[in-house]
Design a protein around this motif. Structure first.
Motif, PDB file in Angstrom:
ATOM      1  N   GLY A 107       0.836  -1.201   0.000  1.00  0.00           N
ATOM      2  CA  GLY A 107       0.000   0.000   0.000  1.00  0.00           C
ATOM      3  C   GLY A 107       0.871   1.250   0.000  1.00  0.00           C
ATOM      4  N   TRP A 108       0.243   2.364  -0.335  1.00  0.00           N
ATOM      5  CA  TRP A 108       0.952   3.639  -0.455  1.00  0.00           C
ATOM      6  C   TRP A 108       1.633   4.012   0.856  1.00  0.00           C
ATOM      7  N   ASP A 109       0.969   3.732   1.990  1.00  0.00           N
ATOM      8  CA  ASP A 109       1.542   4.062   3.309  1.00  0.00           C
ATOM      9  C   ASP A 109       2.835   3.271   3.535  1.00  0.00           C
ATOM     10  N   ALA A 110       2.804   1.993   3.181  1.00  0.00           N
ATOM     11  CA  ALA A 110       4.001   1.155   3.371  1.00  0.00           C
ATOM     12  C   ALA A 110       5.107   1.623   2.431  1.00  0.00           C
ATOM     13  N   PHE A 111       4.736   1.983   1.203  1.00  0.00           N
ATOM     14  CA  PHE A 111       5.734   2.467   0.234  1.00  0.00           C
ATOM     15  C   PHE A 111       6.422   3.729   0.784  1.00  0.00           C
ATOM     16  N   GLY A 112       5.620   4.620   1.394  1.00  0.00           N
ATOM     17  CA  GLY A 112       6.179   5.873   1.938  1.00  0.00           C
ATOM     18  C   GLY A 112       7.220   5.628   3.023  1.00  0.00           C
ATOM     19  N   GLY A 113       7.122   4.474   3.697  1.00  0.00           N
ATOM     20  CA  GLY A 113       8.070   4.167   4.775  1.00  0.00           C
ATOM     21  C   GLY A 113       9.262   3.337   4.317  1.00  0.00           C
ATOM     22  N   ASP A 138      -2.339   9.450   2.764  1.00  0.00           N
ATOM     23  CA  ASP A 138      -1.760  10.187   1.641  1.00  0.00           C
ATOM     24  C   ASP A 138      -0.468  10.862   2.093  1.00  0.00           C
ATOM     25  N   PRO A 139       0.526  10.066   2.509  1.00  0.00           N
ATOM     26  CA  PRO A 139       1.725  10.699   3.045  1.00  0.00           C
ATOM     27  C   PRO A 139       2.544  11.372   1.953  1.00  0.00           C
ATOM     28  N   GLU A 140       3.171  12.469   2.312  1.00  0.00           N
ATOM     29  CA  GLU A 140       4.115  13.135   1.402  1.00  0.00           C
ATOM     30  C   GLU A 140       5.331  12.214   1.268  1.00  0.00           C
ATOM     31  N   LEU A 141       5.720  11.911   0.050  1.00  0.00           N
ATOM     32  CA  LEU A 141       6.853  10.994  -0.129  1.00  0.00           C
ATOM     33  C   LEU A 141       8.179  11.713   0.104  1.00  0.00           C
ATOM     34  N   PRO A 142       9.151  11.049   0.731  1.00  0.00           N
ATOM     35  CA  PRO A 142      10.480  11.637   0.824  1.00  0.00           C
ATOM     36  C   PRO A 142      11.107  11.779  -0.574  1.00  0.00           C
ATOM     37  N   LYS A 146      10.523   9.998  -4.404  1.00  0.00           N
ATOM     38  CA  LYS A 146      10.064  10.725  -5.607  1.00  0.00           C
ATOM     39  C   LYS A 146      11.041  10.471  -6.756  1.00  0.00           C
ATOM     40  N   ASP A 147      12.340  10.495  -6.447  1.00  0.00           N
ATOM     41  CA  ASP A 147      13.350  10.246  -7.486  1.00  0.00           C
ATOM     42  C   ASP A 147      13.242   8.811  -8.007  1.00  0.00           C
ATOM     43  N   LEU A 148      13.007   7.892  -7.061  1.00  0.00           N
ATOM     44  CA  LEU A 148      12.890   6.480  -7.449  1.00  0.00           C
ATOM     45  C   LEU A 148      11.695   6.276  -8.382  1.00  0.00           C
ATOM     46  N   LEU A 149      10.562   6.908  -8.021  1.00  0.00           N
ATOM     47  CA  LEU A 149       9.366   6.791  -8.862  1.00  0.00           C
ATOM     48  C   LEU A 149       9.637   7.364 -10.251  1.00  0.00           C
ATOM     49  N   ALA A 150      10.310   8.518 -10.290  1.00  0.00           N
ATOM     50  CA  ALA A 150      10.597   9.148 -11.591  1.00  0.00           C
ATOM     51  C   ALA A 150      11.460   8.223 -12.449  1.00  0.00           C
ATOM     52  N   ALA A 151      12.370   7.499 -11.809  1.00  0.00           N
ATOM     53  CA  ALA A 151      13.308   6.659 -12.567  1.00  0.00           C
ATOM     54  C   ALA A 151      12.726   5.293 -12.928  1.00  0.00           C
ATOM     55  N   ARG A 152      11.868   4.752 -12.075  1.00  0.00           N
ATOM     56  CA  ARG A 152      11.488   3.335 -12.234  1.00  0.00           C
ATOM     57  C   ARG A 152      10.022   3.078 -12.574  1.00  0.00           C
ATOM     58  N   SER A 153       9.161   4.116 -12.565  1.00  0.00           N
ATOM     59  CA  SER A 153       7.724   3.854 -12.772  1.00  0.00           C
ATOM     60  C   SER A 153       7.416   3.439 -14.197  1.00  0.00           C
ATOM     61  N   VAL A 154       6.457   2.553 -14.301  1.00  0.00           N
ATOM     62  CA  VAL A 154       5.936   2.147 -15.604  1.00  0.00           C
ATOM     63  C   VAL A 154       4.476   2.546 -15.604  1.00  0.00           C
TER      64      VAL A 154
END
Ligand code: ATP
Length: 212
Positions: A107-113, A138-142, A146-154
């Motif tokens: 889940g998004w909460d676990a991803f944020g941590g 809806d936690p603000e991501l560190p 954010k960099d990881l998502l930009a690099a790895r998201s599909v």
């Protein structure tokens, strides 16, 4: 095409429809061959659960009997140490080999941590990550995430075919259900029925779980 296996780990204290619906929708969206529910024996990132590891495993087994091809994997209960996801993935990789495609669902909460997890940067070397939206978090991501998502998201799940290393964000039916809320309801002598499978609720009642 290689076998596609989804993994949903959790404390499951108790398992509920937020977990089960997310798992089913991820399985359909990604065309998974198999989805494993992996209860954590000793979750390293949180307080001790209200139910024992054996009771949580039993509730996951009862929920999985609801069908949809869910499998229960109890490997974290076999280890006599905290349940680190990276070690679970290593153990699965050594058992299943390098040719299977793994999707670790969270889940998004676990991803944020995630940056607080043991050897977290190695997770993407072993598996893809599937991040489920959660309406109540809806936690603000560190910045590092954010960099990881930009690099790895599909963006298109159909294009997520790498054996590991990709991140897929899924928006499934939003269900604001949490195990915390279910435990609070039981402790307040109110019913959590319809938030979780009846078989799991029967187990909670028969074993007097989550009562003050
Ligand atoms: P608690 O309230 O005790 O913290 P929880 O309901 O968050 O528990 P966990 O067992 O900690 O349940 O969650 C396992 C995984 O399932 C986590 O990755 C979590 O983010 C995800 N998850 C839990 N509930 C939902 C939900 N309603 N929708 C989407 N994902 C969820």
């Amino acid at each position: 095409m290689s076998q596609r296996i989804g993994l949903l780990g959790g404390t499951f204290d108790p398992i509920h429809y937020g977990h089960l619906r997310g798992a089913l929708e991820a399985a359909e969206c990604l065309g998974l061959d198999e989805l494993r529910l992996i209860p954590s024996a000793r979750p390293p990132h949180r307080e001790q659960p209200g139910a024992t590891a054996g009771q949580r495993l039993e509730m996951v087994r009862l929920a999985a009997q609801g069908g949809c091809g869910l499998r229960v994997d109890d490997r974290e209960l076999q280890r006599d140490r905290p349940s680190y996801s990276v070690e679970t993935l290593e153990s699965l990789r050594s058992e299943l080999g390098d040719t299977v495609t793994l999707y670790m669902i969270l889940g998004w909460d676990a991803f944020g941590g995630l940056p607080g997890w043991h050897r977290w940067e190695e997770l993407l070397e072993l598996s893809n990550l599937v991040v489920l939206q959660r309406p109540d978090y809806d936690p603000e991501l560190p910045e590092v995430l954010k960099d990881l998502l930009a690099a790895r998201s599909v963006s298109d799940p159909a294009g997520a075919n790498a054996k590991a290393g990709q991140i897929i964000c899924l928006s499934q039916t939003p269900l604001a259900i949490s195990a915390t809320h279910i435990r609070q309801l039981v402790a307040a002598d109110r019913s959590p029925r319809f938030l979780l499978p009846d078989a799991v609720l029967d187990y909670i009642e028969n074993h007097g779980l989550y009562r003050p």
